[in-house]
Design an enzyme around this catalytic site. Structure first.
Site, mmCIF file in Angstrom:
data_model
loop_
_atom_site.group_PDB
_atom_site.id
_atom_site.type_symbol
_atom_site.label_atom_id
_atom_site.label_comp_id
_atom_site.label_asym_id
_atom_site.label_seq_id
_atom_site.Cartn_x
_atom_site.Cartn_y
_atom_site.Cartn_z
ATOM 1 N N GLU A 244 0.857 -1.180 0.000
ATOM 2 C CA GLU A 244 0.000 0.000 0.000
ATOM 3 C C GLU A 244 0.890 1.226 0.000
ATOM 4 O O GLU A 244 2.001 1.178 0.534
ATOM 5 C CB GLU A 244 -0.870 0.044 1.277
ATOM 6 C CG GLU A 244 -1.909 -1.035 1.365
ATOM 7 C CD GLU A 244 -2.727 -0.923 2.665
ATOM 8 O OE1 GLU A 244 -2.476 0.002 3.467
ATOM 9 O OE2 GLU A 244 -3.601 -1.773 2.867
ATOM 10 N N LYS A 246 2.524 4.405 1.381
ATOM 11 C CA LYS A 246 2.715 4.929 2.732
ATOM 12 C C LYS A 246 2.682 6.441 2.602
ATOM 13 O O LYS A 246 3.613 7.056 2.073
ATOM 14 C CB LYS A 246 4.051 4.465 3.325
ATOM 15 C CG LYS A 246 4.265 4.958 4.754
ATOM 16 C CD LYS A 246 5.545 4.392 5.348
ATOM 17 C CE LYS A 246 5.631 4.609 6.848
ATOM 18 N NZ LYS A 246 5.563 5.996 7.271
ATOM 19 N N ARG A 251 -1.841 9.868 11.250
ATOM 20 C CA ARG A 251 -2.659 8.674 11.404
ATOM 21 C C ARG A 251 -3.860 9.002 12.278
ATOM 22 O O ARG A 251 -3.705 9.601 13.344
ATOM 23 C CB ARG A 251 -1.840 7.590 12.079
ATOM 24 C CG ARG A 251 -2.592 6.279 12.255
ATOM 25 C CD ARG A 251 -1.660 5.271 12.883
ATOM 26 N NE ARG A 251 -2.200 3.945 12.880
ATOM 27 C CZ ARG A 251 -1.457 2.850 12.996
ATOM 28 N NH1 ARG A 251 -0.168 2.952 13.107
ATOM 29 N NH2 ARG A 251 -2.011 1.658 13.004
ATOM 30 N N ARG A 266 -2.678 9.303 16.813
ATOM 31 C CA ARG A 266 -1.827 8.140 17.014
ATOM 32 C C ARG A 266 -1.468 7.949 18.483
ATOM 33 O O ARG A 266 -1.338 6.839 18.967
ATOM 34 C CB ARG A 266 -0.540 8.399 16.222
ATOM 35 C CG ARG A 266 0.252 7.199 15.967
ATOM 36 C CD ARG A 266 1.635 7.614 15.606
ATOM 37 N NE ARG A 266 2.493 6.875 16.474
ATOM 38 C CZ ARG A 266 3.249 5.860 16.090
ATOM 39 N NH1 ARG A 266 3.313 5.537 14.846
ATOM 40 N NH2 ARG A 266 3.962 5.198 16.956
ATOM 41 N N GLU A 295 -5.038 7.463 7.023
ATOM 42 C CA GLU A 295 -4.009 8.494 7.070
ATOM 43 C C GLU A 295 -4.675 9.771 6.565
ATOM 44 O O GLU A 295 -5.282 9.782 5.488
ATOM 45 C CB GLU A 295 -2.831 8.077 6.180
ATOM 46 C CG GLU A 295 -1.589 8.905 6.351
ATOM 47 C CD GLU A 295 -0.766 8.590 7.620
ATOM 48 O OE1 GLU A 295 -1.143 7.688 8.394
ATOM 49 O OE2 GLU A 295 0.238 9.275 7.830
ATOM 50 N N LYS A 415 7.497 -1.612 6.637
ATOM 51 C CA LYS A 415 7.620 -0.370 5.869
ATOM 52 C C LYS A 415 8.891 -0.351 5.052
ATOM 53 O O LYS A 415 9.928 -0.862 5.477
ATOM 54 C CB LYS A 415 7.489 0.851 6.755
ATOM 55 C CG LYS A 415 8.443 0.938 7.876
ATOM 56 C CD LYS A 415 8.141 2.182 8.706
ATOM 57 C CE LYS A 415 8.830 2.091 10.028
ATOM 58 N NZ LYS A 415 8.595 3.209 10.897
HETATM 59 P P1 AMP Z 1 6.339 5.166 11.074
HETATM 60 O O1 AMP Z 1 5.674 6.321 11.794
HETATM 61 O O2 AMP Z 1 7.437 5.589 10.152
HETATM 62 O O3 AMP Z 1 6.685 4.031 11.999
HETATM 63 O O4 AMP Z 1 5.256 4.550 10.082
HETATM 64 C C1 AMP Z 1 4.019 4.115 10.502
HETATM 65 C C2 AMP Z 1 2.994 5.147 10.115
HETATM 66 O O5 AMP Z 1 2.788 5.171 8.715
HETATM 67 C C3 AMP Z 1 1.619 4.845 10.642
HETATM 68 O O6 AMP Z 1 1.494 5.233 11.968
HETATM 69 C C4 AMP Z 1 0.733 5.642 9.708
HETATM 70 O O7 AMP Z 1 0.577 6.959 10.202
HETATM 71 C C5 AMP Z 1 1.544 5.762 8.453
HETATM 72 N N1 AMP Z 1 0.945 5.130 7.263
HETATM 73 C C6 AMP Z 1 0.935 5.694 6.044
HETATM 74 N N2 AMP Z 1 0.383 4.885 5.143
HETATM 75 C C7 AMP Z 1 0.006 3.756 5.796
HETATM 76 C C8 AMP Z 1 -0.610 2.540 5.380
HETATM 77 N N3 AMP Z 1 -0.935 2.309 4.119
HETATM 78 N N4 AMP Z 1 -0.838 1.606 6.331
HETATM 79 C C9 AMP Z 1 -0.476 1.816 7.624
HETATM 80 N N5 AMP Z 1 0.120 2.946 8.054
HETATM 81 C C10 AMP Z 1 0.364 3.912 7.155
#
Ligand code: AMP
Length: 573
Positions: A244, A246, A251, A266, A295, A415
């Site tokens: 998907e 990102k 969030r 979040r 998001e 990710k």
């Molecule tokens: P990180 O903050 O870098 O750990 O990445 C996780 C965050 O990516 C999540 O808390 C979401 O805010 C964001 N995010 C963006 N796109 C997605 C997606 N397709 N699925 C889940 N999280 C996503």
């Protein structure tokens, strides 16, 4: 009915405050919990962790320090209070002394219940007369308090208790007292986000703990992702999966109950600065009740995604409507946890996605996260480029059969970000632990900061770097205003590097760094990679303050270990 005297509570607070070791703190907390009758458990847990109610309720006392000092002045004199305040810098200690000097004839011992219910009353006061009424309620408590009680009472009232008791420390103490396993208590906490409720369930027994589930209106701790270095590695690990986009926004967890929409951030705070997103959710989620995740991303006139910074214009308390018109947002849905009363969180990802497709009406502002199911790394790479071109920051790759796991980081979601193709390590969200006085142009403010990662095993924040690069003049001016200096190193902080000023570990900064290095000074992951050596960041650069994250959401020491391993893998390629 058994009553818990407040005196007994503060006796333990004082012990905790004077204890350094985490295990000893857990023991003292366990003693305190064990002597608390079940009806008093919720108040005890909320107060001990510096709250009045679960954080998601946003309930606050709203009492200014000057209100408390005025009351203390009336019990002594304005001059004495001002002098003491100058000396101690802590209204709690001033209260302790003022009350200690007072001669009272009869006073009724304070109970925990009376303290808590009075604090709730204080929080509930609004309107013209509220300052006066609040003052009266505080005076009432102080007039029956002992000097020790007054100290902690005032700190609680001002939101400055700071015992250094983290939520996880409470879970461990509950395990000790009631026997439910740490895992099952953690599960209950992840599902309910209400530590007081978890304490009550723990006291009721393991069955009660295990049968708790998610509910509309109560935020669920978010599922988190692992990282891998390449599309090959991801497909190698989880095979056919759903990539998907990102997107780089905020969030949001949206709770719908009929027409009532509640949005949680979040960090599980109720947020009300997206009235446009609330309207979108009300109109486009076709279910009587639902909990979904999306998001929230700002878009320009052509509907192109804008970077996260633009969304920050929306984080405000005033003129929300104008900001909504200027910086409209879209909701990009990616998960569903509950629908029409049924918990679907435990269903595999692909089924949840089908439900999501069924209940979300696509509109100008609502859409499902773009997705591609494949087992071909080359296709994943291609989709990554598409995400980047659309303004995304990479991909979230999801295991088709994985359930939603609240509060846990795992390979159900992986990710893959752009930085992995350059020499940089992924950005990290680190907690500000202290400041270093600036020189030259930065004199009079902090010129650099000590940052730490969270060690979930130790329940401590561990220093990993000193950062002085990447700040604009505005950042340098604004950041100190967010920080609360403390006189000595907090109980829940460990660092091989000592800053000029320690601060309460609450503010989170996103930083990038060129490399994670072995370090004899810093103590994160000490002895894990190499003897007498920890991990630290090289050439860290400030990106932004993460107001959407709490210190508990910071990058963990374990993640840094994993990132260090990924980095050595990349270098040896
Ligand atoms: P990180 O903050 O870098 O750990 O990445 C996780 C965050 O990516 C999540 O808390 C979401 O805010 C964001 N995010 C963006 N796109 C997605 C997606 N397709 N699925 C889940 N999280 C996503």
């Amino acid at each position: 009915m058994q009553t818990m005297l407040y005196d007994k509570v503060v006796e333990k607070y004082s012990k905790i405050e004077n204890t350094a070791g985490r295990l000893k703190i857990i023991d003292i907390l366990a003693e305190l919990i064990a002597m608390t009758p079940p009806d008093d458990l919720k108040p005890l847990v909320y107060l001990t962790t510096g709250r009045l109610a679960p954080s998601y309720t946003g309930l606050e006392l709203g009492v200014a320090e000057k209100t408390v000092l005025k009351i203390l002045s009336s019990m002594s004199s304005a001059e004495t209070v001002a002098k003491m305040m100058k000396k101690h810098g802590d209204a709690g200690e001033v209260a302790e002394q003022v009350v200690g000097r007072r001669i009272t004839l009869v006073s009724e011992p304070l109970t925990l219940n009376r303290v808590y219910s009075t604090l709730l009353k204080i929080a509930g006061q609004t309107g013209a007369n509220s300052v006066k009424v609040k003052g009266g309620l505080i005076s009432g408590l102080l007039s029956d308090a002992t000097s020790d009680e007054a100290k902690y009472l005032v700190r609680s009232i001002l939101g400055e208790l700071r015992l250094g008791v983290a939520d996880y420390t409470v879970l461990e103490a509950l395990t000790k007292v009631y026997g439910s396993s740490r895992e099952s208590l953690e599960r209950a906490y992840n599902l309910t986000s209400d530590l007081g409720l978890v304490a009550e369930l723990a006291a009721a027994g393991p069955k009660a703990v295990d049968s708790v589930t998610i509910e509309v209106g109560r935020p669920i701790r978010p599922m988190l992702a692992e990282r891998l270095e390449s599309a090959d590695a991801v497909i190698g690990k989880i095979g056919e999966s759903a990539s998907e986009y990102k997107l780089d926004g905020e969030r949001v967890q949206i709770h719908k109950d009929g027409d009532v929409i509640k949005i949680f951030s979040r960090s599980l705070e109720r947020i009300e600065h997206y009235p446009d997103a609330e309207a979108l959710a009300r109109e486009n989620i076709k279910a009587a009740s639902a909990i979904v995740e999306a998001e929230c991303v700002a878009v320009d006139n052509d509907g192109k995604y804008l970077p996260f910074q633009e969304l920050m214009h929306r984080r405000r308390k005033y003129n929300i409507k104008e900001a909504a018109a200027k910086y409209p947002v879209t909701l990009n849905f990616f998960d569903v946890l509950l629908v029409n009363g049924a918990v679907v969180m435990t269903k595999p990802y692909f089924e949840r996605r089908e439900i999501l497709e069924y209940i979300i009406t696509a509109s100008r502002g609502t859409m499902l996260m773009p997705q591609l199911i494949t087992d071909d790394p080359a296709e994943v790479e291609g989709f990554m480029l598409k995400s980047l071109a659309a303004g995304g920051e990479g991909l979230m790759i999801k295991q088709l059969g994985a359930a939603y796991t609240p509060g846990a980081r795992g390979f159900g979601w992986i990710k893959l970000k752009r930085e992995y193709n350059t020499s940089q390590v992924d950005s990290m969200d680190l907690v500000v632990l202290g400041g270093f006085h600036g020189k030259g142009k930065r004199a009079g403010t902090f010129g650099a900061y000590l940052l730490g990662a969270i060690d979930l095993e130790k329940n401590q924040y561990i220093g990993v770097t000193k950062i002085g690069t990447g700040f604009t003049d505005q950042d340098l001016e604004e950041t100190p205003k967010l920080l609360h200096p403390v006189q000595s190193k907090p109980n829940d902080v460990e660092s091989g590097m000592t800053p000029d000023v320690w601060v309460e570990p609450t503010v989170v900064m996103e930083v990038v760094a060129s490399e994670i290095t072995l370090s004899p000074t810093y103590t994160a992951a000490f002895n894990i990679i190499r003897q007498n050596t920890g991990l630290a960041l090289r050439f860290p650069r400030f990106m932004r303050i993460r107001q959407d994250k709490t210190a508990q959401d910071a990058t963990t020491v374990n993640e840094i270990i994993e990132m260090y391993k990924l980095q050595t893998k990349k270098m040896s390629k």
